[in-house]
Design a protein around this motif. Structure first.
Motif, PDB file in Angstrom:
ATOM      1  N   UNK A   1     -40.642  27.749  35.147  1.00  0.00           N
ATOM      2  CA  UNK A   1     -41.836  28.211  35.862  1.00  0.00           C
ATOM      3  C   UNK A   1     -41.497  29.342  36.836  1.00  0.00           C
ATOM      4  N   UNK A   2     -40.356  29.224  37.476  1.00  0.00           N
ATOM      5  CA  UNK A   2     -39.924  30.288  38.388  1.00  0.00           C
ATOM      6  C   UNK A   2     -39.671  31.579  37.627  1.00  0.00           C
ATOM      7  N   UNK A   3     -38.988  31.470  36.497  1.00  0.00           N
ATOM      8  CA  UNK A   3     -38.681  32.662  35.695  1.00  0.00           C
ATOM      9  C   UNK A   3     -39.947  33.299  35.143  1.00  0.00           C
ATOM     10  N   UNK A   4     -40.937  32.473  34.816  1.00  0.00           N
ATOM     11  CA  UNK A   4     -42.205  33.033  34.328  1.00  0.00           C
ATOM     12  C   UNK A   4     -42.834  33.902  35.413  1.00  0.00           C
ATOM     13  N   UNK A   5     -42.782  33.451  36.644  1.00  0.00           N
ATOM     14  CA  UNK A   5     -43.338  34.230  37.741  1.00  0.00           C
ATOM     15  C   UNK A   5     -42.527  35.503  37.999  1.00  0.00           C
ATOM     16  N   UNK A   6     -41.223  35.435  37.757  1.00  0.00           N
ATOM     17  CA  UNK A   6     -40.387  36.627  37.934  1.00  0.00           C
ATOM     18  C   UNK A   6     -40.674  37.681  36.882  1.00  0.00           C
ATOM     19  N   UNK A   7     -41.192  37.270  35.726  1.00  0.00           N
ATOM     20  CA  UNK A   7     -41.633  38.222  34.711  1.00  0.00           C
ATOM     21  C   UNK A   7     -40.558  39.121  34.155  1.00  0.00           C
ATOM     22  N   UNK A   8     -39.314  38.666  34.152  1.00  0.00           N
ATOM     23  CA  UNK A   8     -38.243  39.479  33.576  1.00  0.00           C
ATOM     24  C   UNK A   8     -37.776  40.613  34.460  1.00  0.00           C
ATOM     25  N   UNK A   9     -38.202  40.638  35.720  1.00  0.00           N
ATOM     26  CA  UNK A   9     -37.770  41.696  36.648  1.00  0.00           C
ATOM     27  C   UNK A   9     -36.452  41.266  37.303  1.00  0.00           C
TER      28      UNK A   9
ATOM     29  N   UNK B   1     -36.378  40.528  41.083  1.00  0.00           N
ATOM     30  CA  UNK B   1     -37.048  39.284  41.467  1.00  0.00           C
ATOM     31  C   UNK B   1     -36.179  38.080  41.126  1.00  0.00           C
ATOM     32  N   UNK B   2     -35.563  38.100  39.944  1.00  0.00           N
ATOM     33  CA  UNK B   2     -34.723  36.979  39.515  1.00  0.00           C
ATOM     34  C   UNK B   2     -33.534  36.806  40.456  1.00  0.00           C
ATOM     35  N   UNK B   3     -32.874  37.906  40.790  1.00  0.00           N
ATOM     36  CA  UNK B   3     -31.701  37.840  41.673  1.00  0.00           C
ATOM     37  C   UNK B   3     -32.104  37.369  43.063  1.00  0.00           C
ATOM     38  N   UNK B   4     -33.255  37.864  43.537  1.00  0.00           N
ATOM     39  CA  UNK B   4     -33.710  37.492  44.881  1.00  0.00           C
ATOM     40  C   UNK B   4     -34.015  36.005  44.970  1.00  0.00           C
ATOM     41  N   UNK B   5     -34.770  35.489  43.996  1.00  0.00           N
ATOM     42  CA  UNK B   5     -35.121  34.064  44.020  1.00  0.00           C
ATOM     43  C   UNK B   5     -33.875  33.212  43.819  1.00  0.00           C
ATOM     44  N   UNK B   6     -32.974  33.668  42.938  1.00  0.00           N
ATOM     45  CA  UNK B   6     -31.741  32.911  42.718  1.00  0.00           C
ATOM     46  C   UNK B   6     -30.914  32.825  43.991  1.00  0.00           C
TER      47      UNK B   6
ATOM     48  N   UNK C   1     -36.697  21.606  47.050  1.00  0.00           N
ATOM     49  CA  UNK C   1     -36.535  22.976  47.530  1.00  0.00           C
ATOM     50  C   UNK C   1     -36.885  23.983  46.433  1.00  0.00           C
ATOM     51  N   UNK C   2     -36.569  23.643  45.203  1.00  0.00           N
ATOM     52  CA  UNK C   2     -36.979  24.492  44.084  1.00  0.00           C
ATOM     53  C   UNK C   2     -38.506  24.534  43.996  1.00  0.00           C
ATOM     54  N   UNK C   3     -39.150  23.380  44.134  1.00  0.00           N
ATOM     55  CA  UNK C   3     -40.613  23.328  44.079  1.00  0.00           C
ATOM     56  C   UNK C   3     -41.233  24.143  45.204  1.00  0.00           C
TER      57      UNK C   3
END
Length: 953
Positions: free
Chosen positions: A366-374, A377-382, A397-399
């Motif tokens: 679900x998180x990756x879907x929101x990141x949309x392959x950018x 965004x992926x690195x920041x959330x990770x 915390x993930x939720x």
């Protein structure tokens, strides 16, 4: 800052309008308007200047001053609008018999109007005095603290993109394939001994990894070149500094002291040309924002054999302008695939080699879907989920991170860096586009925003201003929409053959930035049922978006008495309490209830309260299922957009014809409009109107000379009514899009042949109204026609297709017959120069094939649909070869088999249609027999065969 500048723009226009003689202002009031206008124009210039700086680069004094200016503008605009409502509200007069009773009524109404005007002049005079005094105080404050000077001072900040330049390629995910592809593109043609440098521009939105990819290519190739340089341009570049940095990287020893040298741009360009002459070089120009910057920079490049220049930009228009020779290329960055996104995400969070725990798999998806392959965004959330320790953060915390995405992430170093990178695009926007961009925070995450809905709302809010004198508001708003798409700030949806998107989406990470900026500027207030969304008591709510991202919505937070300044209400869920509070919002400009099911509400919803919303410019009732539309709508004299596509059988109130300012009217197809629609002289868009019943409506259409878009449903069987309609359409010379489809009724070929289409017609759909092709469909009458859909009873291919092939701007053709024609069209019925711009071609229910178009015709055709007999293809009578159509990507064929040999002939024909080059035949839903009922009530068997041409890319 830009919200203050944005709200000032419509106020300046309105104040200027007040000085016109038609308002006959008192001398005191006129002098006050002139004085206030002068002071506000000075403030506007200062606001535009400080608006170019991020908030962290501005002193607190500047922000306080801008907030006070914004409040002044809001309050003054409210006063001006209230004056105009009183002055102009009674300009429409109904025609009534001139008897004694009505003369007395007219006298009383005139007397009341005089008192109202006197009261209005007194009120605006007082408001003007108060605003003038406050403006003077703000002007003194600006000078006292030299706020503009403070705004010009910038702090030294570290560009967060610097990290990319020094990242080890082993840390990157999903980049090898893209890097190798770009290298292949750069090397193509080297064997031919190219005499000029080759340029390739990488375009994409912020955070997609353009710099990362460009640096990977540069690092891989630089050893094969004599010299190279990697420089970043960015916004507001110092060209001399860029040239000096380039020289220093090309030869660090020779140009060790270049930064201290005093040289102008011309000298530096000459130095670069001399140094690069006869050298094979590789130069990377990162982050170009303006075409003019590129035109200057490219002057420095010597035309050396085998050299290459790589550029990155966020703007599509800039990527197309960045060229050095005819062989230059544009590479559009795409988001990471699902697999690469997951690998990058997990690599940043989990210890090397370990898998994602099962309890975190769904939330991570679900998180990756929101990141949309950018990647950004992926690195920041990770980074938010990564732990310095070896243990993995708990699921809650993930939720929490997932729930916060798109509406305000928790602050942290990496989040701030991400926002700064994305915000570069925002601060590069011109002043008018910044406000329009922040306006998108009204819509929920993952929401598909229709282009027309957005533009009409911008207009209603006063955000579409200026432009060329001949530009109409919608066309100007459309240019705003296109520019946001050009800058990759919105994601276009359903792009047609003209390159126009029907809608857009906003990436969750961009939406997060918009919401953050909008909140800082107190521009849009979003209520979504969360505690964080509850507005503070001291904040003035003006634009309200009522959403339901949570399961339970605490509607008691909406206190109408605390929001007297409310200008805009948008509901994305039904809330009866808020709707019933509408009369309290006296200065409301926009009321959008689209999608709220008011027909099934447990409470009775009475929309007659809209009569109190005299300032209303936009009223959206689409898909509300309202049973009865109130007559009170006719009192909204300033209304500009009215969407009555309620999705039911509600009658359009006859009072709608009083709305003289209306520019856009949408109604359900089965609804007839009342007599008097000729009063809607400002109307630019009207869909969908049923015509063919009475001569009155058809005649009145001819009075709507400002119409740009018109959609009609013909149901008539009277030639005199049809004649009146044709005459009226002949008066509409500004039409750009016209759709007419027959629903029952009769065809009148002779009458329609007398029509002369408007010169600027670009879209025309003419379905079932004539038996044959109209005579006026030709290149001399329709030079700009781009989209044509026409249905006739019979087509004469040798004549009709030849005429259509000469339309110079045609990009989309849909030609259909109501009765199946079995006669086969001959080969080469058009010339080799036919259909020069056609992208999509659909030929229904008359036998044709690719062979009717010779080599050279349809050079840009991408999609082809044709109808043919399986027997003619299988027997070799119809050539289905398509090699002469160079741009073809997709073909659809409806095969009409003979009754005695259905399966055999279909298989033979299908085998001949598919190329014999080893491409594997694709199975899909169309690859089977299906029953098709023709309009001629005759049943035939047909097969739909699809072939997809996949480019090497």
């Amino acid at each position: 800052m830009e919200i203050a500048a944005g709200v000032m723009t419509p106020l300046l226009r309105k104040l200027g309008g007040l000085l016109l003689d038609e308002y006959n202002l008192e001398k005191r009031v006129k002098k006050g308007v002139t004085s206030l206008l002068t002071e506000l124009e000075m403030m506007h210039a200062a606001l535009r200047k400080v608006g170019k700086k991020p908030p962290e680069e501005l002193d607190e004094q500047v922000r306080i001053w801008a907030d006070k200016v914004r409040e002044l503008c809001y309050n003054m605009e409210d006063a001006v609008d209230a004056f105009m409502v009183l002055v102009e509200g009674n300009r429409y007069h109904e025609r009534v018999p001139n008897n004694m009773k009505n003369r007395v009524k007219k006298f009383l109404k005139k007397t009341t109007k005089l008192f109202s005007r006197g009261k209005a002049l007194h009120e605006i005079g007082d408001a003007m005095d108060e605003a003038k005094e406050l403006a003077k105080e703000l002007g003194d404050l600006r000078q006292r603290y030299m706020l503009e000077g403070h705004a010009g001072e910038t702090r030294d900040t570290i560009d967060p993109r610097l990290e990319v330049m020094y990242k080890d390629v082993s840390e990157l995910v999903g980049i090898e394939h893209k890097r190798d592809k770009l290298i292949k593109m750069l090397r193509e043609g080297d064997e031919n001994g190219m005499q000029q440098p080759k340029a390739i521009s990488i375009v994409g939105s912020g955070g997609l990894g353009k710099t990362t990819l460009a640096k990977a290519v540069y690092d891989k190739l630089i050893g094969q070149y004599a010299c190279g340089a990697f420089v970043s341009v960015s916004r507001n570049p110092d060209i001399k500094k860029i040239f000096k940095k380039m020289l220093h990287q090309l030869d660090r020893k020779r140009y060790a002291s270049i930064n201290e040298a005093v040289r102008d741009e011309e000298q530096l360009i000459d130095e670069l040309n001399m140094f690069l002459h006869c050298k094979r070089y590789l130069i990377l120009i990162d982050d170009i924002w303006d075409e003019e910057d590129w035109r200057i920079i490219k002057c420095a490049f010597s035309k050396s054999v085998g050299s290459a220049v790589i550029m990155t930009t966020r703007k599509i228009s800039v990527s197309k302008a960045c060229h050095l020779s005819g062989d230059d290329m544009v590479y559009e960055m795409k988001p990471l695939t699902e697999g690469d996104s997951q690998r990058l995400f997990y690599k940043r969070i989990f210890p090397q080699g370990s898998d994602c725990p099962s309890q975190l798999e769904q939330v991570s998806r679900n998180i990756l879907r929101k990141c949309g392959g950018v990647p950004l965004a992926i690195i920041t959330i990770a980074s938010l989920l990564a732990s310095n320790e070896q243990q993995i953060k708990p699921k809650y915390q993930w939720d929490n991170i997932l729930n916060s995405m798109g509406r305000g992430l928790a602050e942290g170093g990496s989040v701030k860096d991400m926002r700064r990178i994305l915000s570069f695009s925002y601060y590069d926007l011109p002043s008018h586009l910044k406000t329009c961009f922040l306006y998108l925070s009204i819509f929920p995450e993952d929401f598909e925003i229709r282009r027309d809905r957005l533009i009409w709302r911008w207009i209603a809010e006063g955000l579409v201003q200026g432009g060329k004198q001949e530009s109409r508001p919608f066309e100007l708003g459309e240019s705003y929409f296109n520019e946001l798409a050009n800058r990759n700030l919105i994601q276009p949806v359903d792009i047609d053959v003209e390159g126009r998107a029907s809608a857009c989406r906003v990436h969750d990470m961009v939406l997060d930035l918009i919401c953050s900026l909008s909140s800082e500027e107190n521009f849009v207030t979003v209520l979504d049922g969360t505690v964080q969304s509850k507005p503070s008591s001291h904040i003035k709510v003006r634009l309200l978006s009522f959403q339901n991202s949570m399961s339970e919505l605490t509607t008691h937070w909406v206190d109408a008495t605390s929001m007297p300044q409310l200008r805009s209400v948008t509901l994305f869920r039904t809330d009866v309490d808020l709707i019933q509070a509408l009369p309290s919002f006296q200065i409301l400009r926009v009321l959008d209830l689209e999608g709220c099911n008011l027909g099934e509400s447990s409470h009775k919803v009475d929309l007659s309260c809209v009569e109190n919303l005299l300032h209303l410019r936009y009223l959206g009732l689409r898909d509300t299922r309202v049973g009865i539309l109130p007559m009170e709508i006719g009192k909204l004299r300033f209304l500009e957009t009215l969407d009555l596509r309620v999705g039911g059988s509600a009658e359009v109130p006859s009072s709608v014809v009083r709305l003289g300012h209306l520019m856009c009217l949408y109604v359900d197809p089965d609804v007839r409009l009342s007599v008097g629609m000729g009063n809607l002289v400002s109307l630019e868009e009207l869909t969908t109107v049923k015509v063919g019943g009475t001569v009155a409506i058809e005649k009145e259409l001819g009075q709507l000379i400002e119409l740009r878009v018109l959609q009609l449903e013909w149901t008539g069987d009277d030639d005199s009514v049809c004649s009146s309609l044709v005459v009226s359409l002949g008066n509409l010379r500004k039409l750009q899009s016209l759709i007419i489809f027959r629903q029952g009724g009769l065809r009148f070929d002779v009458i329609w042949d007398s029509w002369v289409p408007p010169p600027h017609l670009r879209t025309f759909e003419f379905v079932g109204c004539t038996l044959t092709m109209p005579k006026w469909i030709n290149s001399s009458v329709l030079p700009l026609l781009s989209i044509l859909r026409i249905e006739v009873k019979r087509v004469q291919p040798e004549v009709d297709i030849q005429i259509l092939g000469k339309l110079p701007a045609l990009r989309f053709l849909y030609l259909e017959t109501t009765k199946v024609q079995y006669t086969r069209a001959e080969s080469f019925i058009v010339g080799a120069d036919a259909f020069p711009c056609l992208r999509e071609c659909y030929l229904y229910y008359f036998q044709t094939g690719p062979s009717i178009f010779p080599r050279g015709a349809m050079p840009r055709l991408e999609v082809l649909y044709f109808f043919a007999r399986a027997l003619h293809i299988a027997g070799g009578e119809l050539d289905v070869g398509m090699d002469h159509l160079p741009s073809l990507r997709r073909v659809m064929v409806s095969l009409c088999p003979e009754k005695d040999d259905i399966i055999d002939k279909i298989d033979e024909a299908a085998a001949m249609i598919y190329p014999q080059n080893g491409n594997k035949r694709k199975k899909n839903d169309g690859d089977r027999l299906r029953r098709w009922d023709s309009c001629a009530l005759e049943s035939i068997l047909s097969i739909l065969i699809c072939r997809q041409f996949v480019s090497s890319s």
